[in-house]
Design an enzyme around this catalytic site. Structure first.
Site: not given
Length: 260
Positions: A198-200, A202
């Site tokens: 995941s993006d941080c 997300a």
């Protein structure tokens, strides 16, 4: 090296976020992209071998630069899907594939942000819009022909080892909880066999920002079953046990992600 900026913390598992000058990327110089990636990958491996960091990089950014006000246009090759795919292929090959050791990954690259992610934040008529809440409404033709095309090439030709699912939703489904994007397309159709992060935070956005599920435990279920292997943030660590205790997920859901 085309290395504008890089953030890393000693002894942490990733080093992230560097930008290539857009003039370099726009040159269509595949040799330059390859050598740029190779220099960065060689230094990353040496840095890891010296015990100073790990060699997993969350780069390159291969979103299309279609919004001139987007603050990260500098990090992308431009607005053309073909150019972006070529850049991704050669940069990733340079970074990951060392001529001296073709059997092992030199340094892990990660094509991001998957997908249709080209906005950070804006205000319109007093209403604030940001990437954490944004739902990209895209026709299937434009999604496949434009926004997903560079990622497909990054996987099929670049053989990248990592993908990052984006903060935004796509047509109503958060990217990190989208089994069609992550499993059906990336893994089953394109043959991606690496990890998806995941993006941080997300994963947390699936519940808190997109309100996609009624409970955080259901969000855990959806991101795991969609195919997100790594949670950048503390959301999964915080709620996975309660999701398991409540029967919302099973140990098999966790095992499937740990295999990656």
């Amino acid at each position: 090296h085309g290395l504008d900026r890089m953030r890393y913390n000693e002894k942490t598992p990733y080093a992230t976020n560097f930008a290539m000058p857009i003039t370099t990327a726009m040159s269509f110089n595949r040799t330059m992209w390859l050598k740029t990636g190779r220099h960065i990958g060689t230094e990353a491996r040496a840095f890891m071998n010296a015990g100073n960091a790990w060699s997993t990089f969350w780069a390159p950014v291969i979103n299309l630069a279609r919004e001139p006000r987007w603050g990260r246009n500098l990090e992308t090759p431009g607005e053309d899907p073909y150019l972006t795919g070529e850049y991704a292929t050669y940069f990733v090959k340079g970074m990951e594939q060392s001529p001296e050791d073709p059997r092992h990954i030199q340094a892990s690259a990660c094509c991001k942000h998957y997908v249709a992610n080209s906005m950070d934040g804006s205000n319109e008529d007093g209403v604030h819009h940001d990437r954490n809440h944004f739902d990209a409404t895209v026709t299937m033709q434009d999604l496949v022909d434009s926004y997903m095309a560079p990622f497909q090439v990054c996987v099929e030709r670049g053989r990248v080892s990592g993908l990052m699912c984006s903060y935004n939703a796509v047509n109503g489904v958060p990217s990190c909880a989208n089994d069609w994007l992550l499993t059906e397309v990336a893994r089953n159709q394109w043959g991606f066999d690496g990890y998806i992060t995941s993006d941080c935070d997300a994963d947390a956005d699936v519940y808190y920002s997109h309100n996609y599920t009624n409970t955080p435990e259901e969000a855990i279920r959806d991101v795991l079953r969609a195919g997100t292997d790594v949670d950048c943030g503390g959301f999964v660590a915080k709620f996975a046990q309660s999701a398991l205790d409540k029967g919302v997920i099973t140990e098999a859901d966790l095992d499937a992600r740990l295999k990656k």
